[in-house]
Design a protein around this motif. Structure first.
Motif, PDB file in Angstrom:
ATOM      1  N   ALA A  24     -40.371  48.982 -17.374  1.00  0.00           N
ATOM      2  CA  ALA A  24     -41.500  49.252 -18.266  1.00  0.00           C
ATOM      3  C   ALA A  24     -42.749  48.490 -17.821  1.00  0.00           C
ATOM      4  N   GLY A  25     -43.872  49.197 -17.745  1.00  0.00           N
ATOM      5  CA  GLY A  25     -45.148  48.588 -17.401  1.00  0.00           C
ATOM      6  C   GLY A  25     -45.399  48.368 -15.930  1.00  0.00           C
ATOM      7  N   GLU A  26     -44.429  48.655 -15.071  1.00  0.00           N
ATOM      8  CA  GLU A  26     -44.585  48.401 -13.637  1.00  0.00           C
ATOM      9  C   GLU A  26     -45.165  49.611 -12.908  1.00  0.00           C
ATOM     10  N   GLU A  27     -45.489  49.407 -11.639  1.00  0.00           N
ATOM     11  CA  GLU A  27     -45.810  50.520 -10.757  1.00  0.00           C
ATOM     12  C   GLU A  27     -44.498  51.040 -10.163  1.00  0.00           C
ATOM     13  N   VAL A  28     -44.328  52.348 -10.166  1.00  0.00           N
ATOM     14  CA  VAL A  28     -43.095  52.989  -9.716  1.00  0.00           C
ATOM     15  C   VAL A  28     -43.399  53.889  -8.526  1.00  0.00           C
ATOM     16  N   THR A  29     -42.479  53.935  -7.581  1.00  0.00           N
ATOM     17  CA  THR A  29     -42.592  54.825  -6.429  1.00  0.00           C
ATOM     18  C   THR A  29     -41.391  55.761  -6.395  1.00  0.00           C
ATOM     19  N   LEU A  30     -41.658  57.061  -6.265  1.00  0.00           N
ATOM     20  CA  LEU A  30     -40.632  58.076  -6.029  1.00  0.00           C
ATOM     21  C   LEU A  30     -40.713  58.520  -4.584  1.00  0.00           C
ATOM     22  N   ARG A  31     -39.549  58.792  -3.999  1.00  0.00           N
ATOM     23  CA  ARG A  31     -39.486  59.156  -2.587  1.00  0.00           C
ATOM     24  C   ARG A  31     -38.486  60.286  -2.389  1.00  0.00           C
ATOM     25  N   ALA A  32     -38.850  61.242  -1.529  1.00  0.00           N
ATOM     26  CA  ALA A  32     -37.942  62.335  -1.185  1.00  0.00           C
ATOM     27  C   ALA A  32     -37.901  62.496   0.331  1.00  0.00           C
ATOM     28  N   SER A  33     -36.680  62.667   0.848  1.00  0.00           N
ATOM     29  CA  SER A  33     -36.469  62.825   2.280  1.00  0.00           C
ATOM     30  C   SER A  33     -35.351  63.839   2.498  1.00  0.00           C
ATOM     31  N   ILE A  34     -35.588  64.818   3.364  1.00  0.00           N
ATOM     32  CA  ILE A  34     -34.595  65.870   3.600  1.00  0.00           C
ATOM     33  C   ILE A  34     -33.655  65.464   4.725  1.00  0.00           C
ATOM     34  N   MET A  35     -32.368  65.699   4.489  1.00  0.00           N
ATOM     35  CA  MET A  35     -31.340  65.464   5.494  1.00  0.00           C
ATOM     36  C   MET A  35     -30.383  66.645   5.479  1.00  0.00           C
ATOM     37  N   LYS A  36     -30.295  67.364   6.581  1.00  0.00           N
ATOM     38  CA  LYS A  36     -29.487  68.585   6.678  1.00  0.00           C
ATOM     39  C   LYS A  36     -29.936  69.582   5.616  1.00  0.00           C
ATOM     40  N   ASP A  37     -29.054  69.963   4.686  1.00  0.00           N
ATOM     41  CA  ASP A  37     -29.421  70.967   3.677  1.00  0.00           C
ATOM     42  C   ASP A  37     -29.730  70.334   2.331  1.00  0.00           C
ATOM     43  N   ALA A  50     -35.976  55.905  -5.836  1.00  0.00           N
ATOM     44  CA  ALA A  50     -37.063  55.344  -6.636  1.00  0.00           C
ATOM     45  C   ALA A  50     -36.969  53.822  -6.607  1.00  0.00           C
ATOM     46  N   ARG A  51     -38.103  53.191  -6.770  1.00  0.00           N
ATOM     47  CA  ARG A  51     -38.166  51.734  -6.902  1.00  0.00           C
ATOM     48  C   ARG A  51     -39.371  51.401  -7.766  1.00  0.00           C
ATOM     49  N   SER A  52     -39.382  50.163  -8.257  1.00  0.00           N
ATOM     50  CA  SER A  52     -40.572  49.657  -8.934  1.00  0.00           C
ATOM     51  C   SER A  52     -41.099  48.476  -8.140  1.00  0.00           C
ATOM     52  N   GLU A  53     -42.219  47.924  -8.586  1.00  0.00           N
ATOM     53  CA  GLU A  53     -42.821  46.837  -7.809  1.00  0.00           C
ATOM     54  C   GLU A  53     -41.945  45.595  -7.778  1.00  0.00           C
ATOM     55  N   ARG A  54     -41.038  45.441  -8.764  1.00  0.00           N
ATOM     56  CA  ARG A  54     -40.177  44.258  -8.799  1.00  0.00           C
ATOM     57  C   ARG A  54     -38.695  44.585  -8.648  1.00  0.00           C
ATOM     58  N   HIS A  55     -38.372  45.844  -8.417  1.00  0.00           N
ATOM     59  CA  HIS A  55     -36.973  46.245  -8.295  1.00  0.00           C
ATOM     60  C   HIS A  55     -36.790  47.103  -7.045  1.00  0.00           C
ATOM     61  N   PRO A  56     -35.648  46.956  -6.360  1.00  0.00           N
ATOM     62  CA  PRO A  56     -35.458  47.614  -5.067  1.00  0.00           C
ATOM     63  C   PRO A  56     -35.169  49.112  -5.206  1.00  0.00           C
ATOM     64  N   TRP A  57     -35.100  49.764  -4.055  1.00  0.00           N
ATOM     65  CA  TRP A  57     -34.801  51.197  -4.020  1.00  0.00           C
ATOM     66  C   TRP A  57     -33.466  51.506  -4.700  1.00  0.00           C
ATOM     67  N   ARG A  58     -33.453  52.592  -5.449  1.00  0.00           N
ATOM     68  CA  ARG A  58     -32.235  53.163  -6.011  1.00  0.00           C
ATOM     69  C   ARG A  58     -32.156  54.626  -5.599  1.00  0.00           C
ATOM     70  N   THR A  59     -31.002  55.059  -5.141  1.00  0.00           N
ATOM     71  CA  THR A  59     -30.791  56.487  -4.894  1.00  0.00           C
ATOM     72  C   THR A  59     -30.441  57.133  -6.225  1.00  0.00           C
ATOM     73  N   ILE A  60     -31.232  58.127  -6.637  1.00  0.00           N
ATOM     74  CA  ILE A  60     -31.011  58.730  -7.949  1.00  0.00           C
ATOM     75  C   ILE A  60     -30.490  60.156  -7.887  1.00  0.00           C
ATOM     76  N   ARG A  61     -30.596  60.798  -6.728  1.00  0.00           N
ATOM     77  CA  ARG A  61     -30.086  62.172  -6.663  1.00  0.00           C
ATOM     78  C   ARG A  61     -29.953  62.597  -5.213  1.00  0.00           C
ATOM     79  N   VAL A  62     -28.898  63.321  -4.915  1.00  0.00           N
ATOM     80  CA  VAL A  62     -28.775  64.098  -3.685  1.00  0.00           C
ATOM     81  C   VAL A  62     -28.604  65.538  -4.139  1.00  0.00           C
TER      82      VAL A  62
END
Length: 204
Positions: free
Chosen positions: A127-140, A146-158
């Motif tokens: 809550a209240g942070e800057e958030v980054t969403l990221r998408a990268s294609i691999m095969k099909d 996603a990550r926030s300014e104080r929390h590391p990357w999390r994989t949320i969906r394939v």
């Protein structure tokens, strides 16, 4: 172009899939006010179909990852949402970002191929942070992180995203239930793609 092959997108490089109620560039940021009642959803559970939310899109090469960052300070009401739209066409798209549900920020993904599905993961600590969403294609598939300014990357969906060309991506924002929601987007980058599902993306 910066290190790691990172390219900062100019906000004027995108074309609105649907224009917002208002948008303006202030310094490096893009401030977007979506019109109340617009969204992205296809049929499942509710029966209705929406594809009228504002999304600023540019061509997305499958050999490039796309990232969008935004601030969470204005997210307060049910279904306030913003993030990244991956768009192949009217029946094939993915929206992913932060959405307020049950009173807290949730990492959300809606994957659509004729019908939509919806997944949520609570991140009240963001809550209240800057958030980054990221998408990268691999095969099909597309790997969404996603990550926030104080929390590391999390994989949320394939999710399946098998389209070799004709893809677009960029920031989106929706406000299905209220007027006056404003999103401050701080960054829109193209960068090196993921090398492995279980490795963090390249550093900035």
């Amino acid at each position: 172009m910066t290190r790691q092959g990172r390219k900062r997108m100019d906000w004027n490089a995108g074309i609105w899939l649907n224009p917002p109620q208002s948008s303006r560039v202030e310094g490096d940021a893009l401030k977007v006010v979506p019109e109340k009642g617009r969204d992205f959803w296809k049929k499942t559970l509710y029966g209705f179909e929406f594809e009228d939310g504002p999304a600023l899109l540019a061509q997305w090469d499958r050999d490039t990852a796309v990232e969008v960052s935004f601030r969470l300070g204005s997210f307060t009401e049910l279904y306030d949402q913003a993030g990244l739209l991956l768009y192949h066409g009217p029946e094939q798209w993915i929206k992913t970002g932060i959405e307020i549900n049950d009173g807290i920020p949730q990492l959300a993904a809606v994957v659509t191929d004729g019908y939509s599905d919806w997944s949520l993961a609570a991140v009240p600590e963001w809550a209240g942070e800057e958030v980054t969403l990221r998408a990268s294609i691999m095969k099909d598939a597309v790997i969404i992180r996603a990550r926030s300014e104080r929390h590391p990357w999390r994989t949320i969906r394939v999710a399946r995203f098998p389209y070799p060309s004709g893809n677009q991506a960029g920031p989106y924002a929706c406000s299905p239930t209220r007027e006056g929601f404003e999103v401050i987007f701080t960054r829109w980058d193209l960068t090196a793609p993921d090398q492995d599902l279980h490795l963090d993306p390249p550093a900035e």
